[in-house]
Design a protein around this motif. Structure first.
Motif, PDB file in Angstrom:
ATOM      1  N   UNK A  15       0.825  -1.206   0.000  1.00 17.53           N
ATOM      2  CA  UNK A  15       0.000   0.000   0.000  1.00 17.53           C
ATOM      3  C   UNK A  15       0.858   1.254   0.000  1.00 17.53           C
ATOM      4  N   UNK A  16       1.905   1.252   0.812  1.00 18.32           N
ATOM      5  CA  UNK A  16       2.810   2.397   0.884  1.00 18.32           C
ATOM      6  C   UNK A  16       3.436   2.666  -0.479  1.00 18.32           C
ATOM      7  N   UNK A  17       3.834   1.587  -1.171  1.00 15.92           N
ATOM      8  CA  UNK A  17       4.438   1.726  -2.493  1.00 15.92           C
ATOM      9  C   UNK A  17       3.436   2.271  -3.503  1.00 15.92           C
ATOM     10  N   UNK A  18       2.167   1.893  -3.359  1.00 14.87           N
ATOM     11  CA  UNK A  18       1.136   2.368  -4.287  1.00 14.87           C
ATOM     12  C   UNK A  18       0.711   3.802  -4.000  1.00 14.87           C
ATOM     13  N   UNK A  19       0.718   4.177  -2.724  1.00 20.23           N
ATOM     14  CA  UNK A  19       0.245   5.519  -2.353  1.00 20.23           C
ATOM     15  C   UNK A  19       1.226   6.603  -2.768  1.00 20.23           C
ATOM     16  N   UNK A  20       2.523   6.381  -2.556  1.00 19.93           N
ATOM     17  CA  UNK A  20       3.517   7.443  -2.726  1.00 19.93           C
ATOM     18  C   UNK A  20       3.578   8.050  -4.125  1.00 19.93           C
ATOM     19  N   UNK A  21       3.556   7.249  -5.227  1.00 22.60           N
ATOM     20  CA  UNK A  21       3.706   7.869  -6.551  1.00 22.60           C
ATOM     21  C   UNK A  21       2.647   8.897  -6.899  1.00 22.60           C
ATOM     22  N   UNK A  22       1.459   8.804  -6.291  1.00 26.68           N
ATOM     23  CA  UNK A  22       0.421   9.756  -6.657  1.00 26.68           C
ATOM     24  C   UNK A  22       0.772  11.176  -6.213  1.00 26.68           C
ATOM     25  N   UNK A  23       1.637  11.300  -5.211  1.00 21.57           N
ATOM     26  CA  UNK A  23       2.062  12.633  -4.790  1.00 21.57           C
ATOM     27  C   UNK A  23       2.994  13.277  -5.817  1.00 21.57           C
ATOM     28  N   UNK A  24       3.542  12.462  -6.712  1.00 18.71           N
ATOM     29  CA  UNK A  24       4.504  12.972  -7.698  1.00 18.71           C
ATOM     30  C   UNK A  24       3.871  13.207  -9.062  1.00 18.71           C
ATOM     31  N   UNK A  25       2.545  13.039  -9.147  1.00 16.86           N
ATOM     32  CA  UNK A  25       1.875  13.297 -10.414  1.00 16.86           C
ATOM     33  C   UNK A  25       2.041  14.768 -10.795  1.00 16.86           C
ATOM     34  N   UNK A  26       2.476  15.043 -12.019  1.00 12.50           N
ATOM     35  CA  UNK A  26       2.629  16.410 -12.485  1.00 12.50           C
ATOM     36  C   UNK A  26       3.980  17.029 -12.193  1.00 12.50           C
ATOM     37  N   UNK A  27       4.821  16.346 -11.426  1.00  7.43           N
ATOM     38  CA  UNK A  27       6.162  16.867 -11.134  1.00  7.43           C
ATOM     39  C   UNK A  27       7.056  16.639 -12.355  1.00  7.43           C
ATOM     40  N   UNK A  28       7.835  17.644 -12.724  1.00  6.33           N
ATOM     41  CA  UNK A  28       8.716  17.495 -13.883  1.00  6.33           C
ATOM     42  C   UNK A  28       9.783  16.442 -13.583  1.00  6.33           C
ATOM     43  N   UNK A  29      10.237  15.752 -14.642  1.00  7.22           N
ATOM     44  CA  UNK A  29      11.145  14.616 -14.489  1.00  7.22           C
ATOM     45  C   UNK A  29      12.421  14.976 -13.740  1.00  7.22           C
ATOM     46  N   UNK A  30      12.928  16.193 -13.966  1.00  6.65           N
ATOM     47  CA  UNK A  30      14.202  16.586 -13.361  1.00  6.65           C
ATOM     48  C   UNK A  30      14.116  16.674 -11.835  1.00  6.65           C
ATOM     49  N   UNK A  31      12.907  16.816 -11.302  1.00  7.08           N
ATOM     50  CA  UNK A  31      12.748  16.981  -9.860  1.00  7.08           C
ATOM     51  C   UNK A  31      12.235  15.719  -9.161  1.00  7.08           C
ATOM     52  N   UNK A  32      11.845  14.698  -9.915  1.00  7.88           N
ATOM     53  CA  UNK A  32      11.203  13.525  -9.327  1.00  7.88           C
ATOM     54  C   UNK A  32      12.097  12.813  -8.315  1.00  7.88           C
ATOM     55  N   UNK A  33      13.316  12.471  -8.718  1.00  5.87           N
ATOM     56  CA  UNK A  33      14.188  11.709  -7.821  1.00  5.87           C
ATOM     57  C   UNK A  33      14.564  12.508  -6.578  1.00  5.87           C
ATOM     58  N   UNK A  34      14.708  13.817  -6.748  1.00  2.00           N
ATOM     59  CA  UNK A  34      15.019  14.669  -5.594  1.00  2.00           C
ATOM     60  C   UNK A  34      13.888  14.617  -4.569  1.00  2.00           C
ATOM     61  N   UNK A  35      12.642  14.659  -5.063  1.00  2.00           N
ATOM     62  CA  UNK A  35      11.499  14.603  -4.150  1.00  2.00           C
ATOM     63  C   UNK A  35      11.373  13.224  -3.508  1.00  2.00           C
ATOM     64  N   UNK A  36      11.634  12.170  -4.282  1.00  2.00           N
ATOM     65  CA  UNK A  36      11.601  10.819  -3.722  1.00  2.00           C
ATOM     66  C   UNK A  36      12.630  10.684  -2.603  1.00  2.00           C
ATOM     67  N   UNK A  37      13.827  11.236  -2.822  1.00  2.00           N
ATOM     68  CA  UNK A  37      14.872  11.188  -1.799  1.00  2.00           C
ATOM     69  C   UNK A  37      14.423  11.912  -0.531  1.00  2.00           C
ATOM     70  N   UNK A  38      13.814  13.083  -0.695  1.00  2.00           N
ATOM     71  CA  UNK A  38      13.347  13.836   0.473  1.00  2.00           C
ATOM     72  C   UNK A  38      12.265  13.074   1.224  1.00  2.00           C
ATOM     73  N   UNK A  39      11.346  12.461   0.485  1.00  2.00           N
ATOM     74  CA  UNK A  39      10.276  11.690   1.117  1.00  2.00           C
ATOM     75  C   UNK A  39      10.845  10.467   1.829  1.00  2.00           C
ATOM     76  N   UNK A  40      11.822   9.803   1.189  1.00  2.00           N
ATOM     77  CA  UNK A  40      12.440   8.620   1.799  1.00  2.00           C
ATOM     78  C   UNK A  40      13.160   8.985   3.101  1.00  2.00           C
TER      79      UNK A  40
END
Length: 316
Positions: free
Chosen positions: A44-69
């Motif tokens: 569930x955690x794996x399924x929930x998290x990506x929806x917060x990144x909808x609409x984020x530009x590709x260059x910022x995605x991994x940075x946001x994932x790192x911050x969330x992690x």
């Protein structure tokens, strides 16, 4: 005498090494069992998290994932772990109540997304880069808040699995669980959101089969991410409702056992009556009931929150 003392000392060191190795094996085994028990919430955690990144530009995605992690591991180690261990030792009756508060919040988050979708309002769908750094902070903080609830459920499930051990063994096992699950969840999330980039690189290979696979990934990923977003919302309702249903009659509350007993009884009946598919069908019934409970409770909270003067002021 000196030689005898040295041999005795070496024997003691060898015995200590064996004891330490056995303890590490126990911790590893316990952590493995605890992680397996929490597997449902991990999904569930794996399924929930990506929806917060909808609409984020590709260059910022991994940075946001790192911050969330990083926020997730901070949630687990600094907030959840000490509180869970202390409550489990001194006030175990409070654990189900705290979990129900978290379950209500998850149900609210899921129901709010459903009603927002049904209302046809999509004013928040602009990429975060167009809204500035504050929008990214909002994305990260929202994801970390949701992660706090899911992580609490994961850690409490894990704690129940190792509760028969001593305090230090519990602590070591839960630290291992915290790191393993965080790496697993956000590793998969990072892979999912960058899968289209992997597809583009494969499409540029010389091999025609690799090119076909790459183009297939690029074409499929928007649909996959959209599906994950739906699954994430359902997961919020499912997990939130299940937390409420299970803990409403748990030791320490004892308020109302009926919902869980009724659902569990029918789930067992379905499992026994449907043969090979019984386990899956029974689990599906339990999940559906949990999601319905989550949606109903969450909808009530959504209604209350939107009636509050503070909420109204924010929309003016």
């Amino acid at each position: 005498m000196a030689i005898g003392g040295l041999i005795g000392l070496l024997d003691d060191i060898a015995a200590l090494a064996k004891l330490t190795a056995a303890s590490l094996d126990d911790v590893s085994a316990a952590a493995g069992r605890a992680t397996a028990k929490a597997a449902g919430v991990v999904v569930d955690d794996t399924a929930v998290t990506p929806q917060y990144l909808q609409g984020v530009v590709a260059a910022r995605e991994l940075s946001l994932v790192k911050q969330i992690a990083l926020g997730s591991i901070r949630n687990k180690l600094i907030f959840i772990l000490p509180v869970a261990l202390l409550l489990n030792h001194f006030l175990p009756a409070l654990l189900p109540i705290i979990l129900m508060v978290g379950g209500t919040y998850l149900a609210f988050e899921g129901a709010e997304k459903v009603w927002h979708k049904l209302s046809g309002k999509h004013d928040d769908d602009k990429p975060a880069v167009e809204q500035g750094p504050e929008a990214e902070k909002k994305i990260v903080s929202g994801a970390i808040r949701t992660d706090l609830i899911l992580s609490a459920e994961i850690m409490v499930i894990a704690l129940a699995t190792v509760s028969h051990q001593g305090f230090w063994s519990q602590l070591a096992s839960l630290v291992v669980v915290a790191f393993v699950i965080t790496i697993l969840v956000y590793g998969v999330v990072a892979l999912l959101i960058r899968m289209d980039d992997i597809g583009l690189k494969l499409a540029q290979r010389d091999s025609s089969s690799m090119q076909t696979l790459g183009r297939g990934l690029v074409t499929a990923m928007p649909k996959v991410l959209a599906t994950i977003s739906v699954v994430g919302t359902v997961a919020m309702l499912w997990v939130g409702g299940h937390i409420l249903m299970v803990n409403l009659g748990a030791d320490g509350t004892g308020w109302f056992n009926a919902p869980y007993e009724w659902v569990h009884h029918i789930e067992l009946g379905i499992s026994e009556a449907t043969g090979a598919l019984g386990g899956t069908l029974g689990w599906s019934f339990n999940t559906l009931c949990s999601a319905v409970i989550g949606f109903l409770v969450g909808s009530v909270v959504v209604g209350v929150v939107h009636l509050l003067p503070v909420k109204k002021a924010q929309h003016i």
